[in-house]
Design a protein around this motif. Structure first.
Motif, PDB file in Angstrom:
ATOM      1  N   GLU A 162       0.833  -1.206   0.000  1.00 48.26           N
ATOM      2  CA  GLU A 162       0.000   0.000   0.000  1.00 48.26           C
ATOM      3  C   GLU A 162       0.862   1.247   0.000  1.00 48.26           C
ATOM      4  N   GLU A 163       1.926   1.277   0.806  1.00 49.94           N
ATOM      5  CA  GLU A 163       2.820   2.425   0.871  1.00 49.94           C
ATOM      6  C   GLU A 163       3.511   2.637  -0.470  1.00 49.94           C
ATOM      7  N   GLU A 164       3.935   1.538  -1.078  1.00 46.47           N
ATOM      8  CA  GLU A 164       4.578   1.611  -2.383  1.00 46.47           C
ATOM      9  C   GLU A 164       3.628   2.205  -3.423  1.00 46.47           C
ATOM     10  N   THR A 165       2.402   1.759  -3.412  1.00 43.18           N
ATOM     11  CA  THR A 165       1.403   2.264  -4.363  1.00 43.18           C
ATOM     12  C   THR A 165       1.155   3.742  -4.135  1.00 43.18           C
ATOM     13  N   ARG A 166       1.060   4.151  -2.886  1.00 44.53           N
ATOM     14  CA  ARG A 166       0.818   5.563  -2.566  1.00 44.53           C
ATOM     15  C   ARG A 166       1.998   6.421  -3.029  1.00 44.53           C
ATOM     16  N   LEU A 167       3.235   5.968  -2.766  1.00 40.36           N
ATOM     17  CA  LEU A 167       4.418   6.713  -3.178  1.00 40.36           C
ATOM     18  C   LEU A 167       4.500   6.811  -4.706  1.00 40.36           C
ATOM     19  N   THR A 168       4.192   5.717  -5.370  1.00 40.50           N
ATOM     20  CA  THR A 168       4.226   5.704  -6.831  1.00 40.50           C
ATOM     21  C   THR A 168       3.223   6.709  -7.398  1.00 40.50           C
ATOM     22  N   ASP A 169       2.020   6.723  -6.856  1.00 42.48           N
ATOM     23  CA  ASP A 169       1.002   7.663  -7.334  1.00 42.48           C
ATOM     24  C   ASP A 169       1.454   9.100  -7.108  1.00 42.48           C
ATOM     25  N   ARG A 170       2.041   9.372  -5.940  1.00 42.37           N
ATOM     26  CA  ARG A 170       2.477  10.738  -5.628  1.00 42.37           C
ATOM     27  C   ARG A 170       3.598  11.177  -6.566  1.00 42.37           C
ATOM     28  N   VAL A 171       4.566  10.299  -6.814  1.00 39.96           N
ATOM     29  CA  VAL A 171       5.673  10.641  -7.713  1.00 39.96           C
ATOM     30  C   VAL A 171       5.157  10.873  -9.124  1.00 39.96           C
ATOM     31  N   THR A 172       4.254  10.030  -9.556  1.00 38.77           N
ATOM     32  CA  THR A 172       3.701  10.171 -10.904  1.00 38.77           C
ATOM     33  C   THR A 172       3.010  11.514 -11.049  1.00 38.77           C
ATOM     34  N   LYS A 173       2.238  11.910 -10.039  1.00 42.41           N
ATOM     35  CA  LYS A 173       1.545  13.208 -10.097  1.00 42.41           C
ATOM     36  C   LYS A 173       2.555  14.345 -10.128  1.00 42.41           C
ATOM     37  N   LYS A 174       3.629  14.281  -9.300  1.00 41.82           N
ATOM     38  CA  LYS A 174       4.632  15.340  -9.287  1.00 41.82           C
ATOM     39  C   LYS A 174       5.329  15.451 -10.641  1.00 41.82           C
ATOM     40  N   VAL A 175       5.690  14.315 -11.207  1.00 38.59           N
ATOM     41  CA  VAL A 175       6.381  14.321 -12.495  1.00 38.59           C
ATOM     42  C   VAL A 175       5.469  14.893 -13.571  1.00 38.59           C
ATOM     43  N   GLU A 176       4.213  14.482 -13.592  1.00 39.12           N
ATOM     44  CA  GLU A 176       3.276  15.001 -14.590  1.00 39.12           C
ATOM     45  C   GLU A 176       3.099  16.502 -14.413  1.00 39.12           C
ATOM     46  N   LEU A 177       3.009  16.977 -13.185  1.00 38.99           N
ATOM     47  CA  LEU A 177       2.861  18.401 -12.918  1.00 38.99           C
ATOM     48  C   LEU A 177       4.107  19.152 -13.374  1.00 38.99           C
ATOM     49  N   GLY A 178       5.283  18.619 -13.062  1.00 42.26           N
ATOM     50  CA  GLY A 178       6.539  19.244 -13.481  1.00 42.26           C
ATOM     51  C   GLY A 178       6.655  19.308 -14.999  1.00 42.26           C
ATOM     52  N   GLN A 179       6.283  18.233 -15.686  1.00 41.40           N
ATOM     53  CA  GLN A 179       6.342  18.213 -17.139  1.00 41.40           C
ATOM     54  C   GLN A 179       5.357  19.206 -17.735  1.00 41.40           C
ATOM     55  N   GLN A 180       4.185  19.296 -17.140  1.00 39.32           N
ATOM     56  CA  GLN A 180       3.175  20.230 -17.631  1.00 39.32           C
ATOM     57  C   GLN A 180       3.649  21.669 -17.431  1.00 39.32           C
TER      58      GLN A 180
END
Length: 190
Positions: A162-180
């Motif tokens: 669960e922690e891994e999934t939460r961290l993965t989702d958070r990183v993905t959102k940050k990367v997408e926001l940074g790219q945008q």
């Protein structure tokens, strides 16, 4: 004739003064235009400097986000290495539960056979020694302890997942926001 000459000279003088005044006015107008252009150039230079600083800040922010992403990916990889252990534990737990169920079922069947008076073969002397109830109870307790340990390990692995999934989702959102943001800033700077 001298008067005509003086009149002509005066007219030429007035024409020259008028031409000088017109040129002076044109010079002042051109000078004002040059000042306006210098102001525009200064404004553009300031905008370029601010844009360069902003781009540099965004590049730095992207670099930091990429470092965070790498760190989180490293953590995810470490957690994923633990996932195969989870499947082993789940498999072991399932096997233990099946063994426990089979043992309990067999025990229940044997108890029924033993309790049934119509069963003539219910008593059969066996060679060796029978484990006493304390030993059987001890074996059951061991199996239950083992089952509890397996369930605890499974719960820990599920929390890690669960922690891994939460961290993965958070990183993905940050990367997408940074790219945008980078794409938006790139388009704005053009």
């Amino acid at each position: 004739m001298a008067e005509d000459e003086a009149v002509k000279l005066r007219k030429r003088y007035e024409a020259a003064v008028q031409e000088r005044n017109d040129r002076g006015i044109h010079l002042i107008e051109r000078n004002e235009e040059v000042c306006i252009f210098y102001e525009k150039v200064n404004i553009h230079d300031q905008l370029l400097r601010e844009g360069a600083v902003s781009m540099q800040n965004q590049h730095e922010e992207i670099r930091v986000l990429q470092l965070e992403q790498r760190e989180l990916q490293r953590q995810i990889d470490l957690l994923r290495k633990g996932v195969p252990e989870k499947t082993e534990i789940e498999s072991s737990l399932k096997t233990s539960q099946e063994e426990l169920e089979a043992t309990q079922k067999k025990l229940h069947e044997l108890e029924k056979k033993l309790e049934t008076p119509e069963n003539e073969g219910r008593v059969r002397l066996l060679k060796g020694h029978d484990p006493d109830p304390d030993q059987l109870e001890e074996e059951c307790e061991k199996l239950e302890e083992r089952l509890a340990e397996q369930e605890q390990k499974l719960l820990e692995k599920e929390l890690i997942l669960e922690e891994e999934t939460r961290l993965t989702d958070r990183v993905t959102k940050k990367v997408e926001l940074g790219q945008q943001e980078y794409a938006n800033s790139s388009e704005a700077s053009k």
